[in-house]
Design a protein around this motif. Structure first.
Motif, PDB file in Angstrom:
ATOM      1  N   SER A 108       0.831  -1.210   0.000  1.00  0.00           N
ATOM      2  CA  SER A 108       0.000   0.000   0.000  1.00  0.00           C
ATOM      3  C   SER A 108       0.862   1.256   0.000  1.00  0.00           C
ATOM      4  O   SER A 108       0.583   2.227  -0.706  1.00  0.00           O
ATOM      5  CB  SER A 108      -0.926   0.007   1.218  1.00  0.00           C
ATOM      6  OG  SER A 108      -1.823  -1.077   1.164  1.00  0.00           O
ATOM      7  N   LEU A 109       1.943   1.222   0.807  1.00  0.00           N
ATOM      8  CA  LEU A 109       2.868   2.352   0.825  1.00  0.00           C
ATOM      9  C   LEU A 109       3.531   2.532  -0.527  1.00  0.00           C
ATOM     10  O   LEU A 109       3.705   3.665  -1.009  1.00  0.00           O
ATOM     11  CB  LEU A 109       3.922   2.136   1.914  1.00  0.00           C
ATOM     12  CG  LEU A 109       5.011   3.209   2.001  1.00  0.00           C
ATOM     13  CD1 LEU A 109       4.390   4.575   2.320  1.00  0.00           C
ATOM     14  CD2 LEU A 109       6.050   2.841   3.063  1.00  0.00           C
ATOM     15  N   HIS A 110       3.883   1.405  -1.169  1.00  0.00           N
ATOM     16  CA  HIS A 110       4.490   1.471  -2.496  1.00  0.00           C
ATOM     17  C   HIS A 110       3.539   2.135  -3.492  1.00  0.00           C
ATOM     18  O   HIS A 110       3.937   3.005  -4.279  1.00  0.00           O
ATOM     19  CB  HIS A 110       4.848   0.045  -2.956  1.00  0.00           C
ATOM     20  CG  HIS A 110       5.397  -0.005  -4.347  1.00  0.00           C
ATOM     21  ND1 HIS A 110       4.599  -0.160  -5.460  1.00  0.00           N
ATOM     22  CD2 HIS A 110       6.672   0.081  -4.809  1.00  0.00           C
ATOM     23  CE1 HIS A 110       5.350  -0.165  -6.549  1.00  0.00           C
ATOM     24  NE2 HIS A 110       6.632  -0.034  -6.170  1.00  0.00           N
ATOM     25  N   ALA A 111       2.253   1.732  -3.466  1.00  0.00           N
ATOM     26  CA  ALA A 111       1.275   2.330  -4.373  1.00  0.00           C
ATOM     27  C   ALA A 111       1.106   3.824  -4.092  1.00  0.00           C
ATOM     28  O   ALA A 111       1.006   4.648  -5.012  1.00  0.00           O
ATOM     29  CB  ALA A 111      -0.067   1.605  -4.244  1.00  0.00           C
ATOM     30  N   THR A 112       1.094   4.179  -2.807  1.00  0.00           N
ATOM     31  CA  THR A 112       0.969   5.585  -2.442  1.00  0.00           C
ATOM     32  C   THR A 112       2.152   6.399  -2.939  1.00  0.00           C
ATOM     33  O   THR A 112       1.994   7.506  -3.487  1.00  0.00           O
ATOM     34  CB  THR A 112       0.848   5.722  -0.910  1.00  0.00           C
ATOM     35  OG1 THR A 112      -0.336   5.056  -0.475  1.00  0.00           O
ATOM     36  CG2 THR A 112       0.786   7.181  -0.499  1.00  0.00           C
ATOM     37  N   LEU A 113       3.352   5.844  -2.759  1.00  0.00           N
ATOM     38  CA  LEU A 113       4.547   6.565  -3.204  1.00  0.00           C
ATOM     39  C   LEU A 113       4.575   6.705  -4.727  1.00  0.00           C
ATOM     40  O   LEU A 113       5.029   7.731  -5.251  1.00  0.00           O
ATOM     41  CB  LEU A 113       5.800   5.849  -2.703  1.00  0.00           C
ATOM     42  CG  LEU A 113       6.018   5.900  -1.185  1.00  0.00           C
ATOM     43  CD1 LEU A 113       7.238   5.061  -0.796  1.00  0.00           C
ATOM     44  CD2 LEU A 113       6.203   7.344  -0.724  1.00  0.00           C
ATOM     45  N   LYS A 114       4.121   5.661  -5.434  1.00  0.00           N
ATOM     46  CA  LYS A 114       4.092   5.762  -6.899  1.00  0.00           C
ATOM     47  C   LYS A 114       3.116   6.853  -7.332  1.00  0.00           C
ATOM     48  O   LYS A 114       3.405   7.652  -8.239  1.00  0.00           O
ATOM     49  CB  LYS A 114       3.678   4.419  -7.513  1.00  0.00           C
ATOM     50  CG  LYS A 114       4.747   3.334  -7.421  1.00  0.00           C
ATOM     51  CD  LYS A 114       4.609   2.286  -8.508  1.00  0.00           C
ATOM     52  CE  LYS A 114       5.028   2.845  -9.835  1.00  0.00           C
ATOM     53  NZ  LYS A 114       5.119   1.803 -10.883  1.00  0.00           N
ATOM     54  N   HIS A 115       1.940   6.901  -6.694  1.00  0.00           N
ATOM     55  CA  HIS A 115       0.976   7.946  -7.040  1.00  0.00           C
ATOM     56  C   HIS A 115       1.515   9.335  -6.667  1.00  0.00           C
ATOM     57  O   HIS A 115       1.350  10.299  -7.429  1.00  0.00           O
ATOM     58  CB  HIS A 115      -0.346   7.705  -6.316  1.00  0.00           C
ATOM     59  CG  HIS A 115      -1.404   8.686  -6.679  1.00  0.00           C
ATOM     60  ND1 HIS A 115      -1.991   8.742  -7.934  1.00  0.00           N
ATOM     61  CD2 HIS A 115      -1.984   9.704  -5.958  1.00  0.00           C
ATOM     62  CE1 HIS A 115      -2.873   9.721  -7.971  1.00  0.00           C
ATOM     63  NE2 HIS A 115      -2.888  10.320  -6.783  1.00  0.00           N
TER      64      HIS A 115
END
Length: 447
Positions: A108-115
């Protein structure tokens, strides 16, 4: 407790150690399978590169547990790899398998950072509408940064536009000056509008003025026209004359404010319009003058009359009708009739130096005189008429006759409320009343 192959319960090294806590000399019991699994867990946590476990090599009762440990190790390694990549800022790393619940928060953190990375790129490309609605204090800081970047960009763009406008204005001024100096034959003079210092001329003044003694007067006219506080107050063009008793020259001047090597300057483009002015005066004479008498015609007189009405001036309008002109034309000839008209026109010139005398046509004249009352106008016209009646007019063949005229006067006040047509109608009516009252007098006058 561990269960051995014979079904006996075997304490693990961990259980033995835990059971021995609080005793002075705990009993140290060891079991090979427990030690193997404990060592594997230790390596998974601290030495993952050497952590190895083959569940098939374990006793049958421990194989399922061993497989679980191996699966746990794989999820832990995937989670550790993702955490390491995120710590380095590497968002292109492969993600753990979908069934790796251990790494779900990191994913989830990875997806947030990508966004967030995508939003940051959008901001870098000028999209200042991007906002973060999560991540707490970081979101507030990010959103405030975007707002400030937008404000700074707007301020910078405003400064750039101002600089570009100044550059365009300067280029226009310079280009205009270059065009004028290179292509026009007129005289161009550039001077400091504050001090009058002459900065540039494209021709010697002697080539422009018929009398070079007028040079200082020419500069005085130009400087006096432009020495004002604001450039917007300066008329863009003007027409003026210079000269002496012998020669008068007419000039047209167009002004261009500009910055000239640090000076607050003005460029004046001057044209000699003496010839065209004379032609215009000649054309105006044709348009506004009566061909026979040379006095103003009906068109000019009516325009001036309406202009004075609009200006609310105090003046008198006098209608004059020449008596017995038809008789003179029919009996003595039209040539004598023209002489009669000219005689009356010359006589009416004496009404006032400041009056406007117009021939309306045929036997009718009109006088417009400002700042005079009706009584004074009547006295003047009556005196002129008496002089005409008293004078005996003689034709070229010796025939004599006496002239006269009738008149009607209306005084127009500054608070006049009558329309112009009504005023003219009143003057015309009064003129005919006067003519009717003096009809017997004209009959008794020999012709």
């Amino acid at each position: 407790m561990e269960t051995g192959s014979a079904g006996s319960t075997v304490p693990s090294s961990l259980e033995v150690a835990a059971a021995g806590q609080g005793t002075e000399e705990p009993e140290k019991i060891s079991h090979p399978i427990a030690d193997q699994l404990f060592g594997y867990l230790r390596d998974v946590l601290y030495y993952p590169n050497r952590a190895q476990l083959d569940p098939a090599s374990l006793p049958e009762d421990f194989r399922e547990f061993g497989e679980g440990l191996v699966f746990f190790m794989e999820m832990l390694n995937e989670t550790r790899a993702l955490a390491t990549a995120l710590a380095r800022g590497d968002l292109s790393c492969p993600l753990p398998k979908p069934d790796n619940e251990l790494a779900s928060n990191l994913k989830s953190l990875h997806a947030t950072l990508k966004h967030l990375t995508w939003q940051t790129r959008q901001v870098a490309n000028g999209d200042y509408k991007q906002r973060i609605r999560f991540m707490g204090d970081f979101a507030d800081a990010f959103n405030q940064m975007v707002i400030q970047l937008k404000e700074r960009q707007d301020a910078l763009l405003g400064e750039i536009e101002t600089i570009q406008k100044q550059r365009r204005d300067l280029e226009r001024s310079n280009n205009l000056f270059e065009i004028i100096t290179d292509r026009l034959s007129e005289w161009i003079v550039v001077f400091d509008r504050n001090t009058g210092e002459r900065l540039f001329t494209n021709h010697p003044v002697g080539n422009f003025l018929t009398n070079t003694s007028l040079e200082s007067r020419l500069y005085d006219v130009l400087l006096g026209h432009t020495q004002q506080k604001e450039e917007s107050d300066v008329e863009k063009s003007m027409v003026f004359s210079l000269g002496d008793d012998e020669v008068i020259q007419w000039f047209s001047a167009t002004f261009y404010p500009l910055h000239w090597y640090g000076y607050d300057a003005m460029a004046a483009v001057l044209s000699d319009i003496t010839a065209s002015k004379a032609e215009i005066d000649k054309l105006e004479g044709v348009a506004y003058r009566d061909a026979l008498t040379g006095k103003y015609n009906r068109h000019y007189g009516m325009n001036l009359f309406n202009e004075w009405i609009g200006q609310r001036r105090h003046f008198v309008v006098c209608f004059i009708d020449i008596d017995k002109l038809k008789y003179v034309n029919d009996v003595l000839g039209h040539a004598e009739g023209d002489r009669y008209i000219l005689q009356v026109a010359k006589l009416l010139e004496a009404f006032s130096e400041n009056a406007c005398l117009c021939r309306l046509g045929g036997d009718e004249f009109m006088i417009l005189a400002a700042d005079i009352d009706q009584k004074a106008a009547e006295d003047c016209l009556e005196a002129l008429r008496d002089g005409l009646v008293a004078e005996e007019l003689t034709t070229q063949d010796g025939t004599s006759y006496r002239g006269s005229f009738s008149y009607g006067i209306v005084e127009v006040a500054t608070d006049n409320a009558l329309p112009s047509s009504e005023i003219l109608s009143q003057a015309d009516e009064r003129m005919y009343v006067y003519k009717k009252a003096h009809r017997m007098e004209r009959r008794d006058t020999p012709a």
